[in-house]
Design a protein around this motif. Structure first.
Motif, mmCIF file in Angstrom:
data_model
loop_
_atom_site.group_PDB
_atom_site.id
_atom_site.type_symbol
_atom_site.label_atom_id
_atom_site.label_comp_id
_atom_site.label_asym_id
_atom_site.label_seq_id
_atom_site.Cartn_x
_atom_site.Cartn_y
_atom_site.Cartn_z
ATOM 1 N N MET A 1 0.853 -1.191 0.000
ATOM 2 C CA MET A 1 0.000 0.000 0.000
ATOM 3 C C MET A 1 0.890 1.243 0.000
ATOM 4 S SD MET A 1 -3.268 0.651 2.259
ATOM 5 C CE MET A 1 -4.127 2.159 2.219
ATOM 6 N N LYS A 2 0.460 2.229 -0.744
ATOM 7 C CA LYS A 2 1.222 3.470 -0.852
ATOM 8 C C LYS A 2 1.023 4.341 0.382
ATOM 9 C CE LYS A 2 1.115 3.643 -5.838
ATOM 10 N NZ LYS A 2 0.243 2.616 -6.292
ATOM 11 N N ASN A 3 2.039 5.094 0.710
ATOM 12 C CA ASN A 3 1.975 6.003 1.843
ATOM 13 C C ASN A 3 1.710 7.421 1.329
ATOM 14 O OD1 ASN A 3 2.357 7.648 4.016
ATOM 15 N ND2 ASN A 3 4.301 6.764 4.627
ATOM 16 N N TYR A 4 0.514 7.923 1.602
ATOM 17 C CA TYR A 4 0.131 9.259 1.151
ATOM 18 C C TYR A 4 0.138 10.280 2.285
ATOM 19 C CZ TYR A 4 -1.315 7.056 -3.192
ATOM 20 O OH TYR A 4 -1.330 6.358 -4.367
ATOM 21 N N ASP A 5 0.754 9.941 3.415
ATOM 22 C CA ASP A 5 0.761 10.853 4.557
ATOM 23 C C ASP A 5 1.312 12.225 4.180
ATOM 24 O OD1 ASP A 5 -0.349 8.930 6.145
ATOM 25 O OD2 ASP A 5 1.540 8.357 7.117
ATOM 26 N N ASN A 6 2.355 12.255 3.362
ATOM 27 C CA ASN A 6 2.931 13.550 2.982
ATOM 28 C C ASN A 6 1.940 14.383 2.167
ATOM 29 O OD1 ASN A 6 3.174 11.694 0.892
ATOM 30 N ND2 ASN A 6 5.017 12.641 0.070
ATOM 31 N N LEU A 7 1.073 13.762 1.380
ATOM 32 C CA LEU A 7 0.077 14.507 0.597
ATOM 33 C C LEU A 7 -1.123 14.912 1.442
ATOM 34 C CD1 LEU A 7 0.100 12.511 -2.757
ATOM 35 C CD2 LEU A 7 1.210 14.697 -2.253
ATOM 36 N N ASN A 8 -1.458 14.104 2.438
ATOM 37 C CA ASN A 8 -2.603 14.407 3.298
ATOM 38 C C ASN A 8 -2.409 15.702 4.084
ATOM 39 O OD1 ASN A 8 -4.190 12.213 2.573
ATOM 40 N ND2 ASN A 8 -3.162 10.869 4.031
ATOM 41 N N ALA A 9 -1.190 16.153 4.199
ATOM 42 C CA ALA A 9 -0.899 17.372 4.957
ATOM 43 C C ALA A 9 -1.245 18.635 4.179
ATOM 44 C CB ALA A 9 0.582 17.400 5.340
ATOM 45 N N TYR A 10 -1.559 18.509 2.900
ATOM 46 C CA TYR A 10 -1.784 19.684 2.054
ATOM 47 C C TYR A 10 -3.260 19.911 1.777
ATOM 48 C CZ TYR A 10 3.210 19.468 1.369
ATOM 49 O OH TYR A 10 4.545 19.450 1.590
ATOM 50 N N SER A 11 -3.599 21.174 1.574
ATOM 51 C CA SER A 11 -4.977 21.543 1.248
ATOM 52 C C SER A 11 -5.270 21.201 -0.213
ATOM 53 C CB SER A 11 -5.177 23.052 1.449
ATOM 54 O OG SER A 11 -4.466 23.776 0.447
ATOM 55 N N LYS A 12 -6.528 21.255 -0.569
ATOM 56 C CA LYS A 12 -6.934 21.012 -1.959
ATOM 57 C C LYS A 12 -6.232 22.001 -2.893
ATOM 58 C CE LYS A 12 -10.920 21.072 -5.033
ATOM 59 N NZ LYS A 12 -12.359 21.326 -5.151
ATOM 60 N N ASP A 13 -6.180 23.281 -2.523
ATOM 61 C CA ASP A 13 -5.507 24.288 -3.350
ATOM 62 C C ASP A 13 -4.024 23.974 -3.517
ATOM 63 O OD1 ASP A 13 -7.856 25.673 -3.777
ATOM 64 O OD2 ASP A 13 -7.472 27.155 -2.203
ATOM 65 N N ASP A 14 -3.384 23.547 -2.434
ATOM 66 C CA ASP A 14 -1.970 23.166 -2.510
ATOM 67 C C ASP A 14 -1.780 21.983 -3.464
ATOM 68 O OD1 ASP A 14 -1.121 25.133 -0.742
ATOM 69 O OD2 ASP A 14 -1.164 23.783 0.995
ATOM 70 N N LEU A 15 -2.674 20.999 -3.386
ATOM 71 C CA LEU A 15 -2.569 19.827 -4.238
ATOM 72 C C LEU A 15 -2.802 20.180 -5.711
ATOM 73 C CD1 LEU A 15 -4.311 17.193 -1.943
ATOM 74 C CD2 LEU A 15 -1.858 17.376 -2.472
ATOM 75 N N ILE A 16 -3.705 21.103 -5.963
ATOM 76 C CA ILE A 16 -3.926 21.567 -7.341
ATOM 77 C C ILE A 16 -2.667 22.253 -7.863
ATOM 78 C CG2 ILE A 16 -5.208 23.232 -8.765
ATOM 79 C CD1 ILE A 16 -7.708 22.420 -7.063
ATOM 80 N N ARG A 17 -2.032 23.069 -7.036
ATOM 81 C CA ARG A 17 -0.771 23.711 -7.434
ATOM 82 C C ARG A 17 0.316 22.656 -7.667
ATOM 83 N NH1 ARG A 17 -2.247 27.436 -3.598
ATOM 84 N NH2 ARG A 17 -0.662 26.790 -2.104
ATOM 85 N N LEU A 18 0.318 21.611 -6.848
ATOM 86 C CA LEU A 18 1.293 20.541 -7.011
ATOM 87 C C LEU A 18 1.064 19.802 -8.339
ATOM 88 C CD1 LEU A 18 3.672 18.977 -5.804
ATOM 89 C CD2 LEU A 18 1.996 17.504 -4.649
ATOM 90 N N ILE A 19 -0.185 19.582 -8.700
ATOM 91 C CA ILE A 19 -0.487 18.961 -10.003
ATOM 92 C C ILE A 19 0.050 19.836 -11.136
ATOM 93 C CG2 ILE A 19 -2.359 18.379 -11.616
ATOM 94 C CD1 ILE A 19 -3.951 17.429 -9.112
#
Length: 173
Positions: A1-19
């Motif tokens: 299973m993948k570890n997404y803990d580092n991504l869970n710390a970010y907001s939706k806006d942050d994740l969109i910027r990361l994309i």
């Protein structure tokens, strides 16, 4: 299973910027390998390898997007429209999609590839030949009844309002 803990710390806006960052990084990688071959072996050799890379990559990309969207086997032009909107560069290029009857017209209004080459005083990328491979193969994976034609793309620009324009036709026969 993948570890997404580092991504869970970010907001939706942050994740969109990361994309957006990931998309730009992907496009940069596509450009640097191409330019490496272009500089060492010339444009013709670079274009050959670009075509081969896109022939394979676009099928992989389309299958994953189709699965993500849970599209049925032949989702038609509406399915293609949704899928085009999720391509890697869709969120970093400015594009326009119009459906009229059995035809979808896809235009890239602003293209990061051509802008980057212009900024570096390089000749424009002659993307029509590879674009035909890329868009035709992508459309076929989304819906096997869809064919693709180039309307305008460098070096054969027929529409000055965009960088490139493609016509997708749904053949329902």
């Amino acid at each position: 299973m993948k570890n997404y803990d580092n991504l869970n710390a970010y907001s939706k806006d942050d994740l969109i910027r990361l994309i957006e960052i990931y998309s730009k990084n992907w496009l940069a990688m596509d450009g640097v390998w191409f330019q490496s071959v272009e500089q060492k072996l010339g444009m013709d050799e670079a274009m050959f390898h670009d075509g081969e890379a896109w022939r394979r990559f676009t099928v992989i990309e389309a299958k994953r997007i189709k699965e993500f969207l849970k599209l049925m086997e032949n989702p038609g032009l509406e399915g293609l429209k949704k899928a085009l909107g999720l391509r890697f560069y869709a969120n970093i290029n400015e594009d326009k999609i119009e459906i009229c009857g059995n035809t979808l017209t896809y235009s890239t209004v602003h293209c990061r590839v051509q802008t980057a080459r212009e900024r570096k005083n390089m000749p424009f990328h002659p993307c029509k030949e590879v674009g035909i491979i890329e868009y035709s193969e992508f459309a076929k994976v989304i819906d096997s009844r869809i064919s693709c034609e180039c309307v305008s793309c460098y070096p054969e620009v027929t529409d000055e309002t965009c960088c490139c324009k493609w016509k997708f036709i749904l053949n329902e026969q």
